[in-house]
Scaffold this motif. Structure first.
Motif, PDB file in Angstrom:
ATOM      1  N   GLY A  26      10.301  21.756  82.613  1.00 51.44           N
ATOM      2  CA  GLY A  26       9.222  22.257  83.807  1.00 51.44           C
ATOM      3  C   GLY A  26       9.158  23.743  83.629  1.00 51.44           C
ATOM      4  N   LEU A  27       8.022  24.147  84.164  1.00 49.07           N
ATOM      5  CA  LEU A  27       7.883  25.837  84.367  1.00 49.07           C
ATOM      6  C   LEU A  27       8.258  25.864  85.855  1.00 49.07           C
ATOM      7  N   CYS A  28       8.902  26.639  86.213  1.00 45.59           N
ATOM      8  CA  CYS A  28       9.561  26.777  87.706  1.00 45.59           C
ATOM      9  C   CYS A  28       9.195  28.072  88.200  1.00 45.59           C
ATOM     10  N   HIS A  29       9.048  28.181  89.437  1.00 43.11           N
ATOM     11  CA  HIS A  29       9.021  29.779  89.916  1.00 43.11           C
ATOM     12  C   HIS A  29      10.230  30.466  89.656  1.00 43.11           C
ATOM     13  N   SER A  30      11.509  29.867  89.861  1.00 42.14           N
ATOM     14  CA  SER A  30      12.793  30.467  89.347  1.00 42.14           C
ATOM     15  C   SER A  30      12.716  31.348  88.010  1.00 42.14           C
ATOM     16  N   ASP A  31      11.972  30.692  87.094  1.00 45.63           N
ATOM     17  CA  ASP A  31      11.932  31.351  85.872  1.00 45.63           C
ATOM     18  C   ASP A  31      11.137  32.296  85.853  1.00 45.63           C
ATOM     19  N   LEU A  32       9.796  32.365  86.429  1.00 40.94           N
ATOM     20  CA  LEU A  32       8.654  33.277  86.663  1.00 40.94           C
ATOM     21  C   LEU A  32       9.415  34.429  87.596  1.00 40.94           C
ATOM     22  N   SER A  33      10.228  34.514  88.330  1.00 38.55           N
ATOM     23  CA  SER A  33      10.879  35.571  89.099  1.00 38.55           C
ATOM     24  C   SER A  33      11.709  36.391  87.947  1.00 38.55           C
ATOM     25  N   VAL A  34      12.126  35.728  87.128  1.00 37.10           N
ATOM     26  CA  VAL A  34      12.959  36.640  86.108  1.00 37.10           C
ATOM     27  C   VAL A  34      11.841  37.239  85.340  1.00 37.10           C
ATOM     28  N   LEU A  35      11.022  36.629  84.715  1.00 34.39           N
ATOM     29  CA  LEU A  35       9.841  37.114  84.000  1.00 34.39           C
ATOM     30  C   LEU A  35       9.355  38.328  84.607  1.00 34.39           C
ATOM     31  N   GLU A  36       9.313  38.424  86.085  1.00 33.96           N
ATOM     32  CA  GLU A  36       8.547  39.440  86.709  1.00 33.96           C
ATOM     33  C   GLU A  36       9.570  40.568  86.956  1.00 33.96           C
ATOM     34  N   GLY A  37      10.811  40.297  86.792  1.00 35.06           N
ATOM     35  CA  GLY A  37      12.005  41.273  87.036  1.00 35.06           C
ATOM     36  C   GLY A  37      12.573  41.224  88.347  1.00 35.06           C
ATOM     37  N   LEU A  38      12.129  40.180  89.275  1.00 34.84           N
ATOM     38  CA  LEU A  38      12.578  40.209  90.476  1.00 34.84           C
ATOM     39  C   LEU A  38      14.061  39.565  90.763  1.00 34.84           C
ATOM     40  N   ARG A  39      14.473  39.052  89.788  1.00 31.17           N
ATOM     41  CA  ARG A  39      15.909  38.338  89.487  1.00 31.17           C
ATOM     42  C   ARG A  39      16.425  38.840  88.061  1.00 31.17           C
ATOM     43  N   LYS A  40      17.579  39.566  88.116  1.00 34.35           N
ATOM     44  CA  LYS A  40      18.140  39.988  86.735  1.00 34.35           C
ATOM     45  C   LYS A  40      18.660  39.087  86.108  1.00 34.35           C
ATOM     46  N   ARG A  41      18.782  39.065  84.684  1.00 32.40           N
ATOM     47  CA  ARG A  41      19.411  37.988  84.185  1.00 32.40           C
ATOM     48  C   ARG A  41      19.705  38.930  82.644  1.00 32.40           C
ATOM     49  N   PRO A  42      20.846  38.803  81.962  1.00 29.86           N
ATOM     50  CA  PRO A  42      21.200  39.454  80.682  1.00 29.86           C
ATOM     51  C   PRO A  42      20.020  39.132  79.551  1.00 29.86           C
ATOM     52  N   LEU A  43      19.647  40.145  78.858  1.00 31.34           N
ATOM     53  CA  LEU A  43      18.645  39.720  77.876  1.00 31.34           C
ATOM     54  C   LEU A  43      19.350  40.238  76.654  1.00 31.34           C
ATOM     55  N   PRO A  44      18.819  39.600  75.556  1.00 29.94           N
ATOM     56  CA  PRO A  44      17.802  38.512  75.376  1.00 29.94           C
ATOM     57  C   PRO A  44      18.483  37.174  75.933  1.00 29.94           C
ATOM     58  N   ILE A  45      17.461  36.239  76.104  1.00 31.61           N
ATOM     59  CA  ILE A  45      17.874  35.046  76.812  1.00 31.61           C
ATOM     60  C   ILE A  45      16.941  33.946  76.430  1.00 31.61           C
ATOM     61  N   VAL A  46      17.323  32.777  76.105  1.00 32.28           N
ATOM     62  CA  VAL A  46      16.619  31.722  76.092  1.00 32.28           C
ATOM     63  C   VAL A  46      16.339  30.858  77.543  1.00 32.28           C
ATOM     64  N   GLY A  47      14.888  30.904  78.120  1.00 33.35           N
ATOM     65  CA  GLY A  47      14.983  30.580  79.249  1.00 33.35           C
ATOM     66  C   GLY A  47      14.610  28.936  79.576  1.00 33.35           C
ATOM     67  N   GLY A  48      14.423  28.730  80.803  1.00 33.66           N
ATOM     68  CA  GLY A  48      14.313  27.313  81.214  1.00 33.66           C
ATOM     69  C   GLY A  48      15.699  26.803  81.858  1.00 33.66           C
ATOM     70  N   HIS A  49      15.331  26.080  83.102  1.00 37.02           N
ATOM     71  CA  HIS A  49      16.567  25.607  83.643  1.00 37.02           C
ATOM     72  C   HIS A  49      16.153  24.225  84.209  1.00 37.02           C
ATOM     73  N   GLU A  50      15.063  23.609  83.851  1.00 35.12           N
ATOM     74  CA  GLU A  50      14.618  22.212  84.389  1.00 35.12           C
ATOM     75  C   GLU A  50      13.948  21.436  83.202  1.00 35.12           C
ATOM     76  N   GLY A  51      14.982  20.509  82.750  1.00 35.15           N
ATOM     77  CA  GLY A  51      14.713  19.690  81.619  1.00 35.15           C
ATOM     78  C   GLY A  51      15.264  18.202  81.585  1.00 35.15           C
ATOM     79  N   ALA A  52      14.633  17.607  80.503  1.00 37.43           N
ATOM     80  CA  ALA A  52      15.312  16.334  80.197  1.00 37.43           C
ATOM     81  C   ALA A  52      15.263  16.245  78.730  1.00 37.43           C
ATOM     82  N   GLY A  53      16.063  15.290  78.297  1.00 32.71           N
ATOM     83  CA  GLY A  53      16.383  14.949  76.889  1.00 32.71           C
ATOM     84  C   GLY A  53      17.128  13.852  76.314  1.00 32.71           C
ATOM     85  N   VAL A  54      17.511  13.728  75.125  1.00 31.15           N
ATOM     86  CA  VAL A  54      18.045  12.768  74.408  1.00 31.15           C
ATOM     87  C   VAL A  54      19.718  13.386  74.145  1.00 31.15           C
TER      88      VAL A  54
END
Length: 359
Positions: A26-54
């Protein structure tokens, strides 16, 4: 800073870790806030924190998960040993929070690398904007196969956060009144949960009135334009002086203030949205005391995903949490940045990335 689509290297799972084929994210506002620089994360980074799989492969010491299991991937995982984990609040685990701030898994490992071997960071221990992810086992929750994986993805953040805020953090009482400020994926889930909790009045507030039809379908009894100068007065008139519980979802400070203003004396303000890292808001001390309002935070639903997600999935299958209402559309990798543009404009709820092109 936009995402770039690249091939990267991923190691197999180490002890306590699991390799997952990501089927939906899922595309979430928490991910958007990182893209906009509002929340800092170490770069480079593979994004996304909401998902499902096998599940594809489990590392040494992993129990309760096997290859072929369908899993929701949650950004909450604790060490299982500290005082907050022992108290059933893994989202507050400082050991895991520290590892994730450094771009590591909860195990302290890094399994992602750039093609030249340089360091590549994990996002919230999940990193699901990818075809495959290695995650710590506590971040995975086996989910009923009857739940489609594109729906299951939303349980990892939107559902567990919104429903958990209602059931775990606030413990909304039957017959009470509720306001939800911000009608995105998390907010609409909070509306659904408030209806299931038996709230007699549920007021949805947003600056995008085109979300109101969806909010009413989710269970809102009333909707109010948050930009209206009469918004506070309108909510108070609807609820005999204010709501018993208000949920602020966006993390915007103006919305936090609105949530406080529409809450009745003796009511609770539950702050769910994550804003800027340095954002602060003020409270009138005398009013806080004399009106006995409670202001509390609720992080990722304030519960235990391994218990909450199966419970919420069962409610979905029973028709009590119609989470499929949140799904706006499926997208592919090439549409990822445009999808975040749409999210920033407020014109969409939950877009679902399909890393393999199909669910």
């Amino acid at each position: 800073m936009p995402f770039r689509i690249e091939e990267v290297q991923i190691d197999g799972p180490g002890p306590g870790e699991v390799l997952v084929q990501v089927r939906a994210a899922g595309l979430c506002h928490s991910d958007l806030s990182v893209l906009e620089g509002l929340r800092k994360r170490p770069l480079p980074i593979v994004g996304g924190h909401e998902g499902a799989g096998v599940v594809m492969e489990v590392g040494a010491g992993v129990v309760g998960l096997s290859a072929g299991d369908h899993v929701a991937m949650a950004a909450v995982a604790g060490c299982g040993r500290c005082r907050v984990c022992s108290a059933g609040r893994p989202g507050l685990c400082q050991a895991v929070t520290g590892a994730r701030a450094e771009g590591l898994l909860a195990t302290g490992a890094r399994r992602l690398h750039l093609g030249n071997g340089d360091r590549l960071n994990h996002y919230s221990g999940i990193s699901v904007y990818a075809e495959y992810a290695v995650v710590a086992a506590p971040s995975l929750v086996r989910i009923d196969r009857r739940v489609p994986l594109d729906i299951a993805a939303m349980f990892g953040c939107a559902v567990v956060t919104g429903a958990g805020a209602v059931f775990n953090s606030a413990k909304v009482r039957s017959g009470s009144s509720v306001a939800v400020v911000g009608l995105g994926g998390v907010g609409l889930t909070a509306v659904m949960a408030a209806r299931e909790a038996g709230a007699s009045r549920i007021v949805g507030l947003d600056i995008q009135p085109d979300k109101f039809a969806l909010a009413r379908a989710a269970g809102a009894t009333d909707c109010v334009d948050a930009h209206s100068p009469e918004a506070v007065q309108h909510v108070r008139e609807l609820t005999d002086g204010g709501v018993d519980y208000s949920f602020e979802i966006s993390g915007n400070l103006a919305a936090v203030g609105l949530a406080q203003e529409v809450t009745a004396r003796g009511g609770e303000v539950i702050c769910v949205g994550v804003g800027r890292t340095d954002a602060q808001f003020t409270v009138q001390q005398m009013q806080l005391v004399t009106e006995e309002r409670v202001i509390r935070g609720s992080f990722m639903g304030g519960g235990i995903p391994q218990q909450d997600i199966p419970r919420f999935a069962a409610m979905y299958l029973d028709g009590k949490l119609p989470v499929d209402l949140l799904r706006s559309k499926h997208i592919q990798f090439a549409e990822l940045n445009h999808g975040f543009d749409l999210l920033a404009q407020g014109g969409t709820v939950r877009q679902i990335l399909l890393p393999h092109g199909v669910v």
